[in-house]
Design an enzyme around this catalytic site. Structure first.
Site, PDB file in Angstrom:
ATOM      1  N   LYS A  56      54.974  14.023  45.801  1.00 25.79           N
ATOM      2  CA  LYS A  56      55.639  13.777  44.515  1.00 25.79           C
ATOM      3  C   LYS A  56      56.327  15.049  44.037  1.00 25.79           C
ATOM      4  O   LYS A  56      57.467  15.009  43.569  1.00 25.79           O
ATOM      5  CB  LYS A  56      54.613  13.263  43.481  1.00 25.79           C
ATOM      6  CG  LYS A  56      54.155  11.834  43.790  1.00 25.79           C
ATOM      7  CD  LYS A  56      52.957  11.383  42.955  1.00 25.79           C
ATOM      8  CE  LYS A  56      52.494   9.992  43.409  1.00 25.79           C
ATOM      9  NZ  LYS A  56      51.322   9.497  42.663  1.00 25.79           N
ATOM     10  N   GLN A 100      46.704  11.742  38.986  1.00 24.39           N
ATOM     11  CA  GLN A 100      46.527  11.009  40.243  1.00 24.39           C
ATOM     12  C   GLN A 100      45.182  10.290  40.262  1.00 24.39           C
ATOM     13  O   GLN A 100      44.168  10.826  39.827  1.00 24.39           O
ATOM     14  CB  GLN A 100      46.640  11.996  41.422  1.00 24.39           C
ATOM     15  CG  GLN A 100      46.633  11.346  42.791  1.00 24.39           C
ATOM     16  CD  GLN A 100      47.856  10.480  43.066  1.00 24.39           C
ATOM     17  OE1 GLN A 100      48.925  10.684  42.507  1.00 24.39           O
ATOM     18  NE2 GLN A 100      47.687   9.494  43.928  1.00 24.39           N
ATOM     19  N   ASP A 123      53.885   6.865  35.248  1.00 20.11           N
ATOM     20  CA  ASP A 123      53.209   5.812  36.035  1.00 20.11           C
ATOM     21  C   ASP A 123      53.227   4.473  35.288  1.00 20.11           C
ATOM     22  O   ASP A 123      52.947   3.432  35.879  1.00 20.11           O
ATOM     23  CB  ASP A 123      51.735   6.178  36.262  1.00 20.11           C
ATOM     24  CG  ASP A 123      51.492   6.963  37.540  1.00 20.11           C
ATOM     25  OD1 ASP A 123      52.195   6.712  38.531  1.00 20.11           O
ATOM     26  OD2 ASP A 123      50.575   7.809  37.539  1.00 20.11           O
TER      27      ASP A 123
END
Ligand code: GUN
Length: 291
Positions: A56, A100, A123
């Protein structure tokens, strides 16, 4: 029966999406006098998470954005990670934040959903963003479902008015996927572990999206001839071979199109995350059109 389905490889779809994101990122950079910035928080040393978070960060840099990684040991107290998240929420130089998953034991997954401010929640896991998706209001959209729709769009596969079955009802993929398909006017069936006679249900689907986390669950008996099959699963065998929730070799001869594992949904998710980061920065820089 068609023996050679269209392979929905992410390569060209990612390139097309990244090209748009890169252009938007460079335009924003000259407008703001700084790059859009993604902050990535990793807790613990889950090997897959270490790789994903690195990817990422690299993707952000490739697309002209900045990124900063924060890596805590699994023993860190949740309040310390929450305090960092609050600092990043308040930092006008940070546009997108992600934590994460999976998180170590001791973290309350449901509580963590609220930590990142919805406007920086790239997200789109925050309950406010989830609610906005379901209500059709503007907001951040979750990366894997958005990436799947971008993959279908890239290959010219229509969604409107088609029967789509989503197998799985996770908060990250299954539920928002069904919501997004509904927004695109598909007829949506949500199947899950309690669904009675799963093959009979999934065989009604023109588009079958599988996100169960159960390796090889879906075989030919689940698939309507000519269906489009999207496999969200990713599993590593003892020999290190990657495979999905769909038994590709058995299922693919039945399909009109199918996404491979690896090289299908996974890379689309990261490309969608990058697009969300630029979008978050654009929205923050344009208060009159923000939510
Ligand atoms: N773990 C597995 N997939 C994801 C994702 O898309 N976002 C985050 N934050 N963690 C994940």
């Amino acid at each position: 029966m068609e023996k050679f389905p269209l392979l929905l490889s992410a390569r060209s779809a990612v390139a097309a999406l990244n090209e748009k994101t890169h252009a938007a990122s460079l335009a924003l950079r000259s407008r703001l006098g700084r790059p859009a910035k993604l902050a990535v928080i990793l807790v613990g040393d889950d090997p897959a998470s270490v790789i994903y978070t690195r990817k990422k960060g690299e993707a952000a840099l490739r697309l002209g954005m900045a990124h900063e990684s924060f890596h805590f040991p699994a023993s860190v107290s949740p309040s310390e990670v929450q305090a960092l998240t609050e600092r990043l929420n308040a930092d006008p130089g940070v546009d997108g934040i992600l934590i994460q998953r999976p998180l170590p034991a001791g973290f309350d997954d449901a509580e963590v959903l609220y930590w990142i401010h919805p406007s920086k929640d790239v997200d789109a896991f925050h309950p406010e963003n989830h609610g906005r998706l379901i209500l059709g209001l503007p907001g951040m959209l979750p990366c894997t479902p958005v990436g799947i729709l971008a993959l279908l769009d890239h290959y010219g596969i229509p969604v409107e008015s088609r029967t789509a079955c989503v197998v799985g009802r996770s908060a990250i993929v299954g539920k928002p996927m069904a919501g997004l398909l509904l927004r695109r006017n598909a007829t949506v069936i949500q199947a899950h572990r309690h669904t009675r006679d799963l093959p009979e249900i999934t065989r009604t689907a023109e588009i079958l999206i599988v996100a169960t986390g159960s390796a090889g669950l879906i075989g030919p008996e689940h698939v309507r001839p000519g269906a489009v099959v999207i496999d969200v699963g990713i599993h590593r065998s003892a020999e290190g071979k990657l495979s999905g929730d769909v038994r590709f070799a058995e299922v693919s001869p039945l399909c009109s199109a199918i996404s491979p594992v690896p090289g299908g949904v996974g890379p689309m998710t990261i490309a969608a995350l990058m697009a969300n980061t630029v979008l978050a920065a654009e929205t923050a820089a344009t208060p009159s059109t923000s939510q």
